[in-house]
Write a protein that holds these residues in place. Structure first.
Motif, PDB file in Angstrom:
ATOM      1  N   LYS A   1       7.353  12.531  -6.544  1.00  0.00           N
ATOM      2  CA  LYS A   1       7.529  11.401  -7.466  1.00  0.00           C
ATOM      3  C   LYS A   1       7.655  10.061  -6.741  1.00  0.00           C
ATOM      4  CE  LYS A   1       9.693  13.858 -11.320  1.00  0.00           C
ATOM      5  NZ  LYS A   1      10.934  13.983 -12.116  1.00  0.00           N
ATOM      6  N   GLY A   2       7.744  10.094  -5.412  1.00  0.00           N
ATOM      7  CA  GLY A   2       7.771   8.805  -4.707  1.00  0.00           C
ATOM      8  C   GLY A   2       8.800   8.671  -3.602  1.00  0.00           C
ATOM      9  N   ALA A   3       9.632   9.702  -3.372  1.00  0.00           N
ATOM     10  CA  ALA A   3      10.570   9.627  -2.251  1.00  0.00           C
ATOM     11  C   ALA A   3       9.795   9.801  -0.944  1.00  0.00           C
ATOM     12  CB  ALA A   3      11.642  10.693  -2.391  1.00  0.00           C
ATOM     13  N   ASP A   4      10.303   9.183   0.130  1.00  0.00           N
ATOM     14  CA  ASP A   4       9.614   9.251   1.420  1.00  0.00           C
ATOM     15  C   ASP A   4      10.179  10.336   2.323  1.00  0.00           C
ATOM     16  OD1 ASP A   4       7.927   6.643   1.273  1.00  0.00           O
ATOM     17  OD2 ASP A   4       9.930   6.110   0.559  1.00  0.00           O
ATOM     18  N   ASN A   5      11.484  10.517   2.295  1.00  0.00           N
ATOM     19  CA  ASN A   5      12.130  11.504   3.165  1.00  0.00           C
ATOM     20  C   ASN A   5      13.051  12.379   2.321  1.00  0.00           C
ATOM     21  OD1 ASN A   5      11.244   9.819   5.496  1.00  0.00           O
ATOM     22  ND2 ASN A   5      12.802   8.447   4.666  1.00  0.00           N
ATOM     23  N   ALA A   6      13.238  13.616   2.798  1.00  0.00           N
ATOM     24  CA  ALA A   6      14.148  14.514   2.068  1.00  0.00           C
ATOM     25  C   ALA A   6      15.056  15.237   3.060  1.00  0.00           C
ATOM     26  CB  ALA A   6      13.347  15.514   1.251  1.00  0.00           C
ATOM     27  N   ILE A   7      16.298  15.360   2.680  1.00  0.00           N
ATOM     28  CA  ILE A   7      17.271  16.059   3.525  1.00  0.00           C
ATOM     29  C   ILE A   7      17.971  17.112   2.686  1.00  0.00           C
ATOM     30  CG2 ILE A   7      19.416  15.838   4.874  1.00  0.00           C
ATOM     31  CD1 ILE A   7      18.663  12.864   5.307  1.00  0.00           C
ATOM     32  N   ARG A   8      18.022  18.332   3.220  1.00  0.00           N
ATOM     33  CA  ARG A   8      18.865  19.356   2.582  1.00  0.00           C
ATOM     34  C   ARG A   8      20.009  19.691   3.516  1.00  0.00           C
ATOM     35  NH1 ARG A   8      19.772  25.068   2.168  1.00  0.00           N
ATOM     36  NH2 ARG A   8      18.111  25.670   3.620  1.00  0.00           N
ATOM     37  N   ILE A   9      21.233  19.594   3.027  1.00  0.00           N
ATOM     38  CA  ILE A   9      22.386  20.071   3.781  1.00  0.00           C
ATOM     39  C   ILE A   9      22.635  21.499   3.299  1.00  0.00           C
ATOM     40  CG2 ILE A   9      24.770  19.621   4.481  1.00  0.00           C
ATOM     41  CD1 ILE A   9      24.375  16.756   3.325  1.00  0.00           C
TER      42      ILE A   9
ATOM     43  N   GLU B   1      12.074   2.353   1.954  1.00  0.00           N
ATOM     44  CA  GLU B   1      11.924   3.806   1.919  1.00  0.00           C
ATOM     45  C   GLU B   1      13.013   4.461   1.069  1.00  0.00           C
ATOM     46  OE1 GLU B   1      11.520   5.823   5.620  1.00  0.00           O
ATOM     47  OE2 GLU B   1       9.490   5.013   5.904  1.00  0.00           O
ATOM     48  N   ILE B   2      12.647   5.564   0.441  1.00  0.00           N
ATOM     49  CA  ILE B   2      13.606   6.345  -0.352  1.00  0.00           C
ATOM     50  C   ILE B   2      13.881   7.655   0.376  1.00  0.00           C
ATOM     51  CG2 ILE B   2      14.030   7.569  -2.519  1.00  0.00           C
ATOM     52  CD1 ILE B   2      12.046   5.603  -3.840  1.00  0.00           C
ATOM     53  N   THR B   3      15.146   7.951   0.583  1.00  0.00           N
ATOM     54  CA  THR B   3      15.544   9.250   1.123  1.00  0.00           C
ATOM     55  C   THR B   3      16.316  10.002   0.046  1.00  0.00           C
ATOM     56  OG1 THR B   3      15.677   8.352   3.355  1.00  0.00           O
ATOM     57  CG2 THR B   3      16.851  10.427   2.949  1.00  0.00           C
ATOM     58  N   VAL B   4      15.852  11.210  -0.275  1.00  0.00           N
ATOM     59  CA  VAL B   4      16.605  12.036  -1.232  1.00  0.00           C
ATOM     60  C   VAL B   4      17.407  13.058  -0.441  1.00  0.00           C
ATOM     61  CG1 VAL B   4      15.198  11.752  -3.283  1.00  0.00           C
ATOM     62  CG2 VAL B   4      14.519  13.444  -1.590  1.00  0.00           C
ATOM     63  N   ILE B   5      18.614  13.297  -0.902  1.00  0.00           N
ATOM     64  CA  ILE B   5      19.503  14.203  -0.173  1.00  0.00           C
ATOM     65  C   ILE B   5      20.161  15.158  -1.154  1.00  0.00           C
ATOM     66  CG2 ILE B   5      21.345  12.441  -0.212  1.00  0.00           C
ATOM     67  CD1 ILE B   5      22.207  13.546   2.544  1.00  0.00           C
ATOM     68  N   SER B   6      20.221  16.415  -0.773  1.00  0.00           N
ATOM     69  CA  SER B   6      20.847  17.403  -1.647  1.00  0.00           C
ATOM     70  C   SER B   6      21.656  18.388  -0.800  1.00  0.00           C
ATOM     71  CB  SER B   6      19.768  18.162  -2.440  1.00  0.00           C
ATOM     72  OG  SER B   6      20.375  18.979  -3.410  1.00  0.00           O
ATOM     73  N   LEU B   7      22.864  18.651  -1.247  1.00  0.00           N
ATOM     74  CA  LEU B   7      23.661  19.718  -0.644  1.00  0.00           C
ATOM     75  C   LEU B   7      23.403  20.948  -1.506  1.00  0.00           C
ATOM     76  CD1 LEU B   7      25.891  20.968   1.113  1.00  0.00           C
ATOM     77  CD2 LEU B   7      27.578  19.790  -0.271  1.00  0.00           C
ATOM     78  N   GLY B   8      22.594  21.853  -0.990  1.00  0.00           N
ATOM     79  CA  GLY B   8      22.223  22.980  -1.827  1.00  0.00           C
ATOM     80  C   GLY B   8      21.681  24.120  -1.006  1.00  0.00           C
TER      81      GLY B   8
ATOM     82  N   GLU C   1      18.640  27.172  -0.343  1.00  0.00           N
ATOM     83  CA  GLU C   1      17.232  26.993  -0.004  1.00  0.00           C
ATOM     84  C   GLU C   1      16.379  26.517  -1.186  1.00  0.00           C
ATOM     85  OE1 GLU C   1      15.731  30.301   2.149  1.00  0.00           O
ATOM     86  OE2 GLU C   1      13.789  29.326   2.508  1.00  0.00           O
ATOM     87  N   ASP C   2      16.697  27.024  -2.397  1.00  0.00           N
ATOM     88  CA  ASP C   2      15.865  26.627  -3.543  1.00  0.00           C
ATOM     89  C   ASP C   2      16.006  25.147  -3.910  1.00  0.00           C
ATOM     90  OD1 ASP C   2      18.368  26.858  -4.604  1.00  0.00           O
ATOM     91  OD2 ASP C   2      17.907  28.563  -5.910  1.00  0.00           O
ATOM     92  N   ALA C   3      17.029  24.476  -3.359  1.00  0.00           N
ATOM     93  CA  ALA C   3      17.150  23.025  -3.573  1.00  0.00           C
ATOM     94  C   ALA C   3      15.956  22.295  -2.962  1.00  0.00           C
ATOM     95  CB  ALA C   3      18.446  22.496  -2.975  1.00  0.00           C
ATOM     96  N   GLU C   4      15.255  22.972  -2.034  1.00  0.00           N
ATOM     97  CA  GLU C   4      14.079  22.340  -1.432  1.00  0.00           C
ATOM     98  C   GLU C   4      12.969  22.128  -2.466  1.00  0.00           C
ATOM     99  OE1 GLU C   4      13.010  24.239   2.310  1.00  0.00           O
ATOM    100  OE2 GLU C   4      15.131  24.285   2.885  1.00  0.00           O
ATOM    101  N   ASP C   5      12.898  22.992  -3.488  1.00  0.00           N
ATOM    102  CA  ASP C   5      11.925  22.773  -4.573  1.00  0.00           C
ATOM    103  C   ASP C   5      12.228  21.458  -5.274  1.00  0.00           C
ATOM    104  OD1 ASP C   5      11.191  25.308  -3.894  1.00  0.00           O
ATOM    105  OD2 ASP C   5      12.075  26.284  -5.657  1.00  0.00           O
ATOM    106  N   THR C   6      13.522  21.249  -5.532  1.00  0.00           N
ATOM    107  CA  THR C   6      13.958  20.036  -6.211  1.00  0.00           C
ATOM    108  C   THR C   6      13.641  18.810  -5.355  1.00  0.00           C
ATOM    109  OG1 THR C   6      15.709  21.397  -7.100  1.00  0.00           O
ATOM    110  CG2 THR C   6      15.963  19.033  -7.382  1.00  0.00           C
ATOM    111  N   LEU C   7      13.886  18.940  -4.052  1.00  0.00           N
ATOM    112  CA  LEU C   7      13.597  17.833  -3.139  1.00  0.00           C
ATOM    113  C   LEU C   7      12.094  17.549  -3.078  1.00  0.00           C
ATOM    114  CD1 LEU C   7      16.118  18.722  -0.287  1.00  0.00           C
ATOM    115  CD2 LEU C   7      16.208  16.685  -1.751  1.00  0.00           C
TER     116      LEU C   7
END
Lengths: 257, 322
Positions: free
Chosen positions: A78-86, A57-64, A66-72
């Protein structure tokens, strides 16, 4: 094989006019477009290639913010399974070292064999978060990776040095790699995948949910300014015909062509 | 203020230019603050390297051991962490290079020393340390204050402190390292040299460089024609190689080729410092770019702020008319 990819949403400034805002410490952002940091798109693609080969599994994580959620969501498409925004909005100004520490407090409890990060963010250009994060997590690392594969739980890594020379390394996993642009061909997300990603849940972590509340800062940005011009360029103005004519004249005069 | 240490960078038995620049930076700061410069060498059979930098520092510390034959961020980190903990230098300078970027953040973090990267200038006053660095694609500079601490670590950008002669009396100290073998978790295997292509851009008097501004691969043909018409070859900045539009051996810059042609025409190139490092030695530099704020105009002798697709066909004609 579980992979974490650190990504950042950045203003696209390479072909835009960049103005300093009234605080003197940031830029005016309202007329800029934002997108995934360039080397992070290659880091994500490398993760997807590894997932296609080895599963996991791929987890993408971004410290950003609210608009970082678009990036996530693009990463999910593109193929990530989980996303985390801090939630960056829970903090005052953060330097690269604080960002590394915050990422560490979240990543240390996740499952991973590999962490990928871009080798540089085009906005603040520090090139330090990936390698700092590896040290905080006490795992090996390699920066500026330009070719990558895995054999029997060890990474086969090409690192890009100056002058086109490659350093070939063998690194045990788990480990962190900062990815250089050009390592692969980042894919585009299909429309169907983008629609599907829009419905996926993004895990949002606030400051209060972190196990640590104080993050020591290494540096403070005091002011931004336009760099002094070291060499005065002679601008050839006018229409394309006029400027070209002037330049051709200079070439002739100086015997350049 | 206690001492300034600098890390000597070498590769394949050759000292790297950044080492002389770090020495120059260290000496400048040492003179301003009545301090001394110590050069640290980790290597194997280091006599030649020591000889080359003798008189450039007050002291040279040498770890000569086969384990340091090639750069390895992990072995370097173990040895340097131990050295820094014992001696507590005020400032430790490393090049902002492929080696430095791989080493500094981990080493400084382990030691809990405030650090920052890619510095163009360093100012020290009353134990406060400030650096100048570039942000936002080189369009802005930033003044950054580091957390006050008895010691600091920085990586310094290449080309910011010109190498200089010096005739210091140098004390040489040989040290034994804690590290005697390469850790299993990171092993250096080999260097892989770049493959030579059909065109050697370092040999041409006229080089036409293209960048992101070219937009599409199909537009390359127009540039090829223009370059051929003036007896030049086509080179490029990194994004063109990343997109596979031109081979790696056409890339000008720190991770590509360093060229010194009589004429360099940068077309649609913004002028990232990595690219500039490869072409600033050209005798005459022309920049054509529609972005008036592109840093390439800080490097150019002549500039045209316009759409390259309008300018290049006309320029080709005007030159042909000469």
């Amino acid at each position: 094989m579980d992979i974490i990819v650190c990504i950042k949403r950045v203003p696209q400034t390479s072909e835009a006019e960049v103005k300093i805002d009234s605080t003197g410490k940031d830029i005016v952002k309202d007329r800029l477009t934002f997108d995934t940091n360039e080397s992070d798109t290659y880091a994500l693609e490398q993760a997807v290639l590894m997932k296609e080969k080895f599963g996991g599994e791929i987890t993408v994580i971004s410290l950003g913010e609210e608009d970082a959620e678009d990036t996530l969501r693009i990463a999910l498409a593109k193929g990530a399974d989980n996303a985390i925004r801090i939630k960056a909005e829970d903090f005052d100004e953060l330097d690269a070292f604080q960002t590394s520490q915050i990422l560490k407090t979240v990543i240390k409890d996740l499952s991973y064999d590999i962490i990928f990060a871009g080798c540089i963010a085009t906005d603040d250009a520090y090139s330090q978060i990936g390698v700092t994060l590896a040290e905080l997590l006490e795992i090996p690392h390699a920066a500026l990776v330009i070719d990558f594969d895995v054999n029997e739980n060890r990474a086969d890594v090409h690192r890009e040095l100056e002058g086109g020379l490659i350093e070939h390394l063998d690194i045990s996993l788990p480990a962190l790699f900062t990815i250089q642009t050009g390592i692969n061909e980042p894919r585009y997300a299909s429309l169907i995948a983008i629609r599907r990603a829009a419905k996926k849940e993004i895990q949002i972590i606030g400051k209060d949910e972190l196990q640590q509340s104080e993050f020591i800062s290494n540096s403070v940005l005091e002011e931004l300014y336009v760099p002094p011009i070291s060499k005065q360029v002679e601008l050839l103005d006018g229409t394309a015909a006029e400027s070209s004519s002037k330049l051709a004249g200079i070439f002739k005069e100086k015997g350049l062509v | 203020m206690s001492e300034i240490y600098i890390l000597i960078e070498h590769r394949q038995n050759e000292i790297r230019d950044i080492s002389y620049e770090l020495l120059a930076c260290g000496r400048k700061l040492a003179e301003e603050h009545n301090s001394t410069v110590t050069a640290v060498i980790l290597g194997y059979n280091t006599e030649k390297i020591v000889e080359k930098i003798e008189s450039q520092a007050h002291k040279i510390m040498v770890f000569d051991n086969e384990v340091f034959k090639e750069f390895n961020a992990e072995t370097y980190q173990i040895a340097l962490a131990d050295l820094i903990q014992k001696n507590n230098p005020f400032l430790f300078l490393i090049g902002h290079t492929a080696f430095g970027m791989d080493l500094c953040p981990a080493l400084a973090t382990q030691l809990n020393i405030p650090f920052t990267t890619d510095c163009l200038d360093v100012e020290i006053s009353e134990n406060k340390l400030r650096v100048v660095r570039h942000m936002f694609d080189g369009k802005l500079a930033a003044k950054v204050l580091l957390r006050e601490n008895p010691s600091y670590m920085l990586t310094i950008r290449a080309g910011c402190f010109p190498a200089a002669e010096s005739n210091l009396k140098t004390e040489i100290e040989k040290l034994d390292s804690l590290v005697s073998e390469t850790p299993d978790y990171r092993k250096f295997l080999e260097y892989i040299e770049a493959v030579a292509g059909d065109v050697d851009i370092t040999k041409s008097d006229i080089v036409v460089g293209i960048g992101r501004g070219i937009k599409e691969q199909d537009n390359l043909a127009m540039i090829e024609e223009f370059a051929a018409s003036i007896g030049g070859v086509v080179a490029c900045s990194r994004p063109i190689v990343d997109a596979d539009w031109l081979p790696k051996d056409r890339q000008v810059g720190s991770s590509g080729k360093v060229i010194k042609p009589k004429l360099y025409i940068a077309i649609g190139i913004s002028g990232a410092f990595q690219h500039v490092a490869g072409m600033k030695g050209a005798e005459t530099i022309v920049a054509i770019n529609k972005d008036a704020n592109a840093p390439i105009f800080h490097e150019a002798d002549y500039g045209i702020i316009d759409d390259l697709f309008k300018v290049i066909p006309v320029l080709k004609e005007k030159i042909a008319e000469l």
